[in-house]
Each structure stands twice: as C-alpha cells, then as structure tokens.
Design an enzyme around this catalytic site. Structure first.
Site, PDB file in Angstrom:
ATOM      1  N   LYS A  13       0.852  -1.187   0.000  1.00  0.00           N
ATOM      2  CA  LYS A  13       0.000   0.000   0.000  1.00  0.00           C
ATOM      3  C   LYS A  13       0.890   1.240   0.000  1.00  0.00           C
ATOM      4  CE  LYS A  13      -2.116  -1.575   3.656  1.00  0.00           C
ATOM      5  NZ  LYS A  13      -1.703  -2.982   3.596  1.00  0.00           N
ATOM      6  N   HIS A 125      -5.378   4.288   8.792  1.00  0.00           N
ATOM      7  CA  HIS A 125      -4.593   4.353  10.013  1.00  0.00           C
ATOM      8  C   HIS A 125      -5.169   5.338  11.024  1.00  0.00           C
ATOM      9  CE1 HIS A 125      -1.723   2.940   6.898  1.00  0.00           C
ATOM     10  NE2 HIS A 125      -1.402   2.092   7.856  1.00  0.00           N
ATOM     11  N   ASP A 307     -39.983   2.089  19.788  1.00  0.00           N
ATOM     12  CA  ASP A 307     -40.591   2.386  18.494  1.00  0.00           C
ATOM     13  C   ASP A 307     -42.105   2.252  18.489  1.00  0.00           C
ATOM     14  OD1 ASP A 307     -40.887  -0.352  18.672  1.00  0.00           O
ATOM     15  OD2 ASP A 307     -40.231  -0.756  16.618  1.00  0.00           O
ATOM     16  N   SER A 351     -46.882  -5.262  16.833  1.00  0.00           N
ATOM     17  CA  SER A 351     -48.143  -4.515  16.922  1.00  0.00           C
ATOM     18  C   SER A 351     -48.942  -4.644  15.638  1.00  0.00           C
ATOM     19  CB  SER A 351     -47.863  -3.038  17.219  1.00  0.00           C
ATOM     20  OG  SER A 351     -47.273  -2.869  18.482  1.00  0.00           O
ATOM     21  N   GLY A 390     -50.849 -14.581  20.232  1.00  0.00           N
ATOM     22  CA  GLY A 390     -49.861 -13.767  20.928  1.00  0.00           C
ATOM     23  C   GLY A 390     -49.413 -14.361  22.243  1.00  0.00           C
ATOM     24  N   THR A 398     -49.993  -5.994  28.823  1.00  0.00           N
ATOM     25  CA  THR A 398     -50.042  -5.797  27.386  1.00  0.00           C
ATOM     26  C   THR A 398     -51.258  -4.949  27.038  1.00  0.00           C
ATOM     27  OG1 THR A 398     -51.441  -7.714  26.880  1.00  0.00           O
ATOM     28  CG2 THR A 398     -49.047  -8.104  27.070  1.00  0.00           C
ATOM     29  N   MET A 399     -51.489  -4.747  25.770  1.00  0.00           N
ATOM     30  CA  MET A 399     -52.656  -3.989  25.327  1.00  0.00           C
ATOM     31  C   MET A 399     -53.966  -4.647  25.757  1.00  0.00           C
ATOM     32  SD  MET A 399     -52.883  -4.782  21.234  1.00  0.00           S
ATOM     33  CE  MET A 399     -51.313  -4.055  20.825  1.00  0.00           C
TER      34      MET A 399
END
Length: 482
Positions: A13, A125, A307, A351, A390, A398-399
């Site tokens: 190189k 480098h 999220d 979801s 689920g 949970t929901m």
C-alpha cells in the site's frame, strides 16, 4: 522461498513507511539472489490534487491480492503477474466515510466528530479525512462518495462511464453492523446502476479495517471478462466471501406488492351514512395516534426498542393515505378486512401483526349483521385471536389490559335501552383507561417487556395506552367531537 517458486511478489500500500520497509526487504532478498518484485497500490480517490507522496493504498489492495493469487495458481511468470495486476490497479478507486474515529489501544481517539457529523476521505490508520459534513441517509452518502470518486476534475478520480462493468467492494472499517453494511451495499448497487454502470460482482465484509471505526469504504474496479475470471477463481483463503459468479445488475432485489381489492371497496362510487361515520371515526383515531407518538416512544424505551409510537404513526399515516384515495364500504366486515391488510403491510412489528389478527377475526361476525350485540361478539373474536396467537392474557402487562376491561363493559350493549349506547361506551373507555394505567403495577409476562426486570418497569404499557387512546377517539367522534 519454497523450492521451485518463480519468485516473490510484494503487494504494498502506498504509504511512506510501507514503501521503506518493504523496499528494504526487497533489496535484501535480491542481494541473496531471490527474484523479487513489488507492486504499489494507490487507489485512494480522496484528494483532488495529491501531493508528492501520491495517493494512499486502501481496500483496493485486497482485489490486487486476489488477482495476483489467481495468476500465481495458474503458474504465470512473475513478470506477467506484475504487469497484469499493475494494469488492473490503474483502473481502481476507493473512498471511505466514517461516523467515528478509531482509538489505538491505550491512546486517545485519532480525531473527534460530533454526534451528527461524518468524515469523508479518511485513511485506514485513523488519519482525518478531507471534509466533514452532517450525517445523511445511506443513499445520499453513497451518491456523494461515488460522485467524488468519479469527478473528472479531480486528479485522483476513477474514470467511469455508462456501460462499464465493475467489481464493487463494500468494506467495513470495523464498527458497522451487518445490517448497516447491507443497507450501504444496496445503496451502492442502485447508485451505480442509475449511472448505467454494470455491477458485475459485489462483495461486502471486513476486508481492511481501522480497529473499531464506525465507517465504510467503497472500492470500484473496472473489469473485463479476463479480470472477472481471475476474481471468480476458487481460493482457500478462509475470509474470502463465497459469492455467486453472476452479475448483480439485472437481478431483481425487490418484491412488488400486489394490492388486493378490498372486498369491492374501491369499486364503490359513493359513501353511505355508515361509511361517512366510519370515516370520521378513523380520522379521529389517526389524529390521536399521531399526537401520541413521542409519549408512546418514551414509554416503550423503558421496556422495548422505543418504536411503539413510530409503529402506530406508520399505521395512522397509512390509514390517512388510504382514506384519501378510497371510498369506504358501508359493510363493517369489509372495512375491518381492508384495515387488517393495511396495518399488516404498513405498520410492521408485533403490533402490526396483533392489530391485523384482531381486525381479521373481528370481521367474521360482522359479515351478516352489525347490531350492537354483534359488535360485542366481533370484539370478543378479535381478543381471542390475539390471545391465541400472541400468548398473552389479561394481567400480563399488554394492550389486552386495556382492551379486555373495555369489552367486558361493552357487554352492556346487549341489554341497553335505545339511546343508551353512548353511556355504555363512555364506561368502556373509562375502563380501558384505568386498565392501561394499571399496567404500571403489573409484571410483564408477554412480549419484549417480559425480558426486563420488573423493578425497571414503573410506567404504563405503551400498547395499552394506545388502545385506550383509540377507544377514546372512537367515543369522541361518535359524540360528534373534533
């Protein structure tokens, strides 16, 4: 040197220290009667006007090793190998970009970058690059890199025109994930193809790294059929990727989604009274979810990947887009089936799957009638589908802890007097909100939150909060609120 060997080829190189030390080795070997040759690789495209030291040698060196190795395996003379790989090296360029410096063990970082900055044109480098800019998307960064590499006003540019064939190397500088590398590779292929360049071969991986540097370099080598043959030659090198000997250009890398007709909804010309009401309800639900994005994401960061708000926002925007281009069917079953397909395609995550399951199952009882009692049956069917697939139950944080109490309260619709439905719905929404709030004191037994210590979960479950908000929005719109 092994007996019978033609000679030794040093592939170096273009750095001063490399040239000095390998040059010393070459001179000593020649003094002992060995046949030794050196090829210096200088593929760096960063500097528009390189100084006396010339262009640096970067990841393109790996391709020269591969070509030289294939020629050596064929028993080609040393002088021929030198001539052929030297010629190939003249049609090759590399450029790197990074989101962070590297740090030598026991030393400070070689340079500093802001959290929203990236460095273009750095070396292997740890030395700084030629410019610094704001972080951008992978497509934008790759376009900027290839533009710079092929800019004819630069003395270091790689001449590249439409119709050329190239080997593409996407090189991890040390700290990128496989996912990030795949994103960059896809962007690079698309960018090259948009310029009319044929990507004959492509490899992605860690070939020439700078410790833990979170960056990537792109190497392009213009090739013909003979160079491709050498590139494709089999090798026992353990780190060399196994790739198909086929071009990337011309291969389909995307799947076009076929949009199904939503049970005849697109064929309708006008909306009936039921559809007008459904549109108002959906618009209110979408507005509520969009307003909750930050709150849901913040709640989800305590137990998941942060999220939840984003996934609900995607669903809300997809529904808004759908409302703008479709006539809503009067049949509730058709509407729920349409929404089920929409959230499955656009919402994503667990979801999206749960909501799609719920809506799909809830649509079945509503195929023949839509009396209040039938809506209760539909909601029970949706809940049972979510529980079945689920694996969650009420009390698992949970929901369902918001949804199940609300549906239990909605049982009152079976016996409510005419005009009493809104009071039942108001009580159901209150039960949902209380159920959502109660999840802060529950132990998670399902979903990603079940892997988090209960001591760290002191906020309500974001999925339950979202369900309560949806039911509140339904109530508001049915009461004629905005």
């Amino acid at each position: 040197m092994e007996a019978g060997a033609e000679g030794v080829l040093l592939i170096v190189k273009n750095y001063t220290g490399d040239r000095l030390n390998f040059g010393l080795a070459l001179e000593r070997a020649r003094s002992e009667g060995m046949a030794v040759a050196m090829v210096i690789v200088a593929d760096d495209c960063a500097f528009t006007a390189p100084g006396k030291a010339g262009r640096r040698g970067l990841c393109g060196t790996v391709l020269i090793h591969k070509l030289a190795g294939a020629l050596a395996e064929e028993g080609r003379p040393l002088v021929e190998i030198v001539e052929r790989v030297s010629r190939a090296a003249q049609h090759m360029g590399t450029l790197g970009v990074s989101l962070s410096p590297c740090c030598l063990p026991g030393a400070c970082p070689t340079f500093t970058l802001g959290a929203d900055q990236m460095e273009l044109g750095l070396g292997i480098h740890g030395e700084v690059g030629i410019s610094r800019s704001k972080m951008a998307s992978a497509d934008e960064v790759v376009t900027m890199m290839i533009d710079h590499m092929t800019d004819s006003s630069s003395q270091s540019h790689l001449p590249l025109k439409a119709g050329d064939s190239v080997v593409l190397v996407v090189n991890n500088l040390g700290g990128l994930s496989c996912l990030e590398m795949a994103v960059v590779a896809g962007s690079a292929v698309r960018s090259l193809e948009s310029r009319g360049v044929n990507v004959a071969r492509g490899i992605s991986g860690s070939f020439m790294t700078s410790l833990e540097m979170a960056g990537v370099s792109l190497t392009l080598m213009v090739v013909d059929e003979e160079l491709l043959r050498l590139f494709d030659a089999e090798t026992a090198a353990p780190a060399w990727p196994i790739t198909g000997r086929v071009p990337l250009t011309g291969r389909s890398r995307t799947i076009q989604l076929v949009q199904e007709e939503r049970a005849g909804a697109e064929r309708a010309d006008t909306e009936g009274p039921g559809a007008v009401l459904s549109r108002r309800v959906l618009q209110q639900v979408c507005s509520s979810l969009l307003a909750l994005q930050e709150e849901l994401d913040e709640l989800d960061r305590a137990a998941g990947d942060g999220d939840c708000g984003g996934t609900h926002t995607r669903a809300a925007r997809a529904i808004q887009e759908w409302l703008g281009g479709h006539v809503i069917p009067d049949c509730p079953a058709q509407l729920l089936s349409s929404l089920a397909g929409l959230v499955q395609e656009r919402m994503g995550g667990s979801s999206g799957a749960l909501y799609s399951l719920f809506l799909t199952a809830a649509a079945l009882p509503l195929r023949t009638q839509s009396a209040p009692a039938t809506w209760v049956d539909a909601l029970h069917a949706g809940i049972e589908a979510m529980k079945r697939y689920g694996g969650a139950e009420p009390g698992d944080r949970t929901m369902l802890d918001a949804l199940c109490p609300a549906v239990q309260e909605l049982e009152g619709l079976r016996s409510s007097p005419p005009g009493g439905e809104m009071k039942v719905l108001e009580r159901a929404v209150q039960r949902a909100e209380l159920g959502a709030e109660s999840t802060r004191d529950l132990t998670a037994r399902a979903g990603r939150a079940s892997y988090i210590s209960a001591a760290r979960l002191r906020l309500p479950d974001p999925g339950a909060i979202a369900v309560a908000a949806i039911l509140r929005a339904v109530l508001t719109s049915l009461k004629g609120g905005a």
